[in-house]
Each structure stands twice: as structure tokens, then as C-alpha cells.
Enzyme design. Structure first.
Site, short mmCIF file in Angstrom:
data_model
loop_
_atom_site.label_atom_id
_atom_site.label_comp_id
_atom_site.label_asym_id
_atom_site.label_seq_id
_atom_site.Cartn_x
_atom_site.Cartn_y
_atom_site.Cartn_z
CE LYS A 238 16.61 20.18 -16.21
NZ LYS A 238 16.85 20.46 -17.64
CG ASP B 245 16.23 26.64 -21.75
OD1 ASP B 245 16.09 26.55 -20.51
OD2 ASP B 245 15.97 25.71 -22.54
CD GLU C 257 -9.20 23.72 -19.30
OE1 GLU C 257 -10.22 24.32 -19.67
OE2 GLU C 257 -8.82 22.65 -19.80
NE ARG D 93 10.88 15.51 -13.55
CZ ARG D 93 12.21 15.40 -13.39
NH1 ARG D 93 12.73 15.09 -12.22
NH2 ARG D 93 13.01 15.60 -14.41
C1 LIG Z 1 16.14 20.22 -18.76
C2 LIG Z 1 16.08 21.22 -19.83
C3 LIG Z 1 14.91 21.47 -20.57
C4 LIG Z 1 13.70 20.56 -20.54
O1 LIG Z 1 13.12 20.31 -19.39
P1 LIG Z 1 12.16 19.03 -19.20
O2 LIG Z 1 11.51 19.40 -17.91
O3 LIG Z 1 13.05 17.84 -19.15
O4 LIG Z 1 11.22 19.00 -20.34
C5 LIG Z 1 14.91 22.51 -21.47
N1 LIG Z 1 15.99 23.27 -21.66
C6 LIG Z 1 17.14 23.04 -21.01
C7 LIG Z 1 18.32 23.91 -21.28
C8 LIG Z 1 17.23 22.01 -20.09
O5 LIG Z 1 18.39 21.79 -19.46
#
Ligand SMILES: *Cc1c(COP(=O)(O)O)cnc(C)c1O
Length: 417
Positions: free
Chosen positions: A226, A197, A53, A232
Site C-alpha cells: 500500500k 495494523d 521453508e 504484494r
Molecule cells: C489491506 C489490509 C489488510 C489485509 O491485507 P491483504 O494483503 O489484502 O490480505 C489487513 N489490515 C489492514 C488494516 C488492511 O488495510
């Protein structure tokens, strides 16, 4: 895997089954990818045993001699790759990363503006079922019905009317380039924090295949799993010191406890991989492949939202094919083509049974497939969907599945031996 097989043969067998499934299917889900063996290895390390932490140099537990170096490497690599002044690599995933942005800059009840979920926005951009839609006052923009694209005049008019404190751009089903400078101008005009984002497109941004939000957005949030092709996890980035301080406080101690150090190490590895020339070529090929697949589908009478794609993602409106998204996705999955059903803008059908299919090319490109394979995949999709629309798809599914298996056999999955 031998010790896992000894201790828990059931889980070991299921992991092996998932490995086989991933190897044998053509994965067209645009939010997924295959990590390298190096990223997998880093994820499965003793770093998972350590609590840390705090941040490098300022921890609440002893024994951080090694962890501090790992987290610092991840931070420095993120800063160098994206060209930002600050990076926080601790968010557990994209959704908590976005929640940290709210905690950093908003009070409960404040207004947030984001793209509506049915138009391609994310749950965490203020959608009603999300905590972000329940605890804040959401205002939503969409796309124009005639173009399938965001209307920046509408975004500006909504911002001037509702004066949001936070504006999100980016989303989960947007096949076109995000105009970061235009969003920044609107955010400045109304005094809002602009959050880009880039969860879906981070790998394209890193590889130079999509414009960067750096210099336009106040804060940048991204997942690492992604197009960026890491484990992850997620990151938050900023260049302004005050924004960065607020984000750090929001992640810890605001929202989270100990960071997942094995994930941090794997993020560092992925960032190193993403800084190489191979990755730049990969990012550009993802887009080239998506355009080739989009053209093949269009030429076969598929209707694409916005008419095509600028990035890794294609949103198909199946209405003209006389099939709904869910039965199409299920038939395609049985043929070895993994997609996901999705709402399309102004969808007359219900969210759990919508009109669209969302597909993308990050995974097939990681396997080394190119434009010829994209045309083949487009042809298979057409054959399966057409057969479903005629109500007699079994033979076609079986034949396409056999052909898909032949193709996947020649394009091994990275990370699997
Ligand atoms: C996938 C995604 C998220 C969330 O990610 P998680 O790891 O599934 O919580 C947030 N914003 C956008 C635009 C995404 O495509």
C-alpha cells in the site's frame, strides 16, 4: 515480454491492456500504489523457483546460499527503517500476517478487540464473516457519531468490561491519526497484547508523516503493497524477543510453508527505496495532497467523515449530494477516476450499496501530482457526482474523461516505460 507474448498471447495482451488502463486512469483507491521498475524486476525473477521453508541459517532445504542473504537483507532493512528489534518478512499478505498474530498469542475462543468493519476496521480484526470472527470472540469499537473519530473512553470501557487478550488498532478506512500511546495504555491496563495494523499507513510511518507505533505496540503488522510501495506481501515486527519468537513460530510452521522468495527480494528493494530522502518527501506530499483534495471537496459541499483527513485517505459521505456510493463510483470510473464505494459510520444503507466513497492520494502522488492536480480532481468529482444526482451524466462523463486523459498523459506511471 516477448517470451510471454509467444507462449501465451492471450495473457500477454491482457497484461498490456491492464498497463494501458493503469496509465490512462487517475487511481484514487487508497490501498493501492504503483511500484517502481526495480520492485517489478525483483518480483519477476528466478527466486520464484526456490523452496526455503524455515528462516535464514535454519532451513529445511539445501541450496540457500543466496536466498539466506536476500531474506537477511530484507529483515535488516525493515528493522532499520522502522526502528524495531525483529522483523518477519515471510507472511504472504496482510490477512495471513494478522492470522499469525492470533496463532501466536490466542487460543480459539479467546477475546479479541478491534474496530468494527463498518467503522473502518479490517475483516481480520474479528469481523463475523472472517475466520478471526468465527474462531475467536470479537468485541468491536467504533467512532463517535458526532466527531467521526475513535472514542478512547469507549475503547477503554469495552476493554475493561470484556478483558480481550488481543487488541487491534489501525484499519482500512480511518482518515485520522491513530493514537498508539492511548491504545498501549489501555492494553497494559487489561493485560492485552496490542497489535498495531499499519497496513494502510506503513509508508507514512516510514517517511515520518504519521506517528510510529514502535515503543507502544507489542507487535506491528503491515502489508508491503500500500503506501509502502512494495510488492504484494506483508511483514510482522516486534521489539521484545518473546513476542518475536512467538510470531516467527506462528508464521512458519504455524500457518505457512515456503516463503515467496521473489516477493522477499522485492520487499527488500522497496525498503531500500523507502529509506531514502525522496521517499520522506513522497510520504509528506501524500498527506499534503490528501488535505488539498479534502479541502476542495469540502468547499464543494461534500461531507467528509471526521471533517477531513490527517493521512492519505478521505472518506466521503455522499448523502448530502443525493447519490449513493456505488452509482457515484461507477460514473467516476467511466470518467477515468478510479475510487471505491464504502460504508460510512452509522450508514443507513446496505454494505453492498452504501452511502460513501473511499479515496486516497498514494497513487496520484507516486505519479508526481501535487496540490493543483488535487483541486482539479476534486472539481471533476464534483461535476460527475452532481451530474449523476441530476440523472443526466453522459455528456459530463465524456468531457471529464477527455480532460482526465490529458492529465494522465503528462504524469507517467512509475514502473511503466
Ligand atoms: C489491506 C489490509 C489488510 C489485509 O491485507 P491483504 O494483503 O489484502 O490480505 C489487513 N489490515 C489492514 C488494516 C488492511 O488495510
Amino acid at each position: 515480454m516477448s517470451s510471454l507474448a509467444d507462449v501465451d498471447p492471450q495473457i500477454a495482451e491482457l497484461v498490456a491492456a491492464e498497463e494501458r488502463r493503469q496509465a490512462d486512469t487517475v487511481k484514487l483507491i487508497p490501498s493501492e500504489n504503483y511500484v517502481s521498475k526495480a520492485v517489478l524486476e525483483a518480483t519477476g525473477t528466478v527466486l520464484t523457483n526456490k523452496y526455503s521453508e524455515g528462516y535464514p541459517g535454519k532451513r529445511y532445504y539445501e541450496g540457500q546460499q543466496v536466498i539466506d542473504q536476500i531474506e537477511t537483507l530484507a529483515i535488516e532493512r525493515a528493522k532499520a527503517l522502522f526502528g524495531v528489534g525483529h522483523a518477519n518478512v515471510q507472511p504472504y499478505s496482510g490477512s495471513p500476517a494478522n492470522l499469525a498474530i492470533y496463532l501466536a498469542f490466542l487460543n480459539p475462543g479467546d477475546t479479541v478487540m478491534g474496530m468494527g468493519l463498518p467503522f473502518g476496521g479490517h475483516l481480520t480484526h474479528g469481523w463475523s464473516v472472517s475466520a478471526t470472527g468465527k474462531w475467536f470472540s470479537p468485541v468491536r469499537y467504533g467512532v463517535r457519531e458526532d466527531t467521526g473519530r475513535i472514542d478512547m473512553d469507549e475503547v477503554r470501557a469495552l476493554a475493561l468490561e470484556h478483558r480481550p487478550k488481543l487488541i487491534f488498532c489501525g484499519g482500512t478506512a480511518i482518515p485520522r491519526t491513530i493514537d498508539f500511546p492511548a491504545f498501549a495504555e489501555i492494553a497494559r491496563e487489561v493485560g492485552a497484547v496490542l497489535a498495531a495494523d499499519i497496513a494502510h499507513i506503513a509508508g507514512l510511518v516510514a517517511g515520518g508523516a504519521h506517528p510510529s507505533p514502535v515503543g507502544h505496540a507489542d507487535v506491528i503488522s503491515t502489508t508491503t503493497h500500500k503506501t509502502l510501495r512494495g510488492p504484494r506481501g506483508a511483514m510482522l515486527m516486534a521489539s521484545d524477543d518473546e513476542h518475536a519468537k512467538a510470531l516467527n513460530k506462528a508464521v512458519f510452521p504455524g500457518l505457512q510453508g515456503g516463503p515467496h522468495n521473489h516477493t522477499t527480494a522485492a520487499i527488500a528493494v522497496a525498503l531500500r527505496e523507502a529509506s531514502g530522502d525522496d521517499f520522506k518527501a513522497y510520504a509528506h506530499q501524500v498527506v499534503t495532497n490528501a488535505k488539498a483534495l479534502a479541502e476542495e471537496l469540502s468547499s464543494r459541499g461534500f461531507s467528509l467523515v471526521s471533517g477531513g483527513t490527517d493521512n492519505h485517505l478521505i472518506l466521503i459521505d455522499l448523502t448530502s449530494k443525493g447519490v449513493a456510493g456505488k452509482p457515484a463510483a461507477q460514473a467516476l470510473d467511466r470518467a477515468g477516476l478510479e475510487t471505491n464505494y464504502n460504508t460510512v459510520p452509522f450508514d443507513p444503507r446496505k454494505p453492498f450499496d452504501p452511502s460513501g466513497l473511499r479515496i486516497g492520494t498514494p497513487s496520484v502522488t507516486s505519479r508526481g501530482m501535487g496540490e493543483a492536480e488535487m483541486r482539479q480532481i476534486g472539481a471533476w468529482m464534483d461535476e460527475v457526482v452532481t451530474a449523476v444526482s441530476k440523472g443526466d451524466a453522459e455528456d459530463v462523463i465524456a468531457r471529464v474523461h477527455a480532460e482526465v486523459s490529458e492529465l494522465t498523459g503528462t504524469f507517467p506511471v512509475p514502473g511503466l516505460s
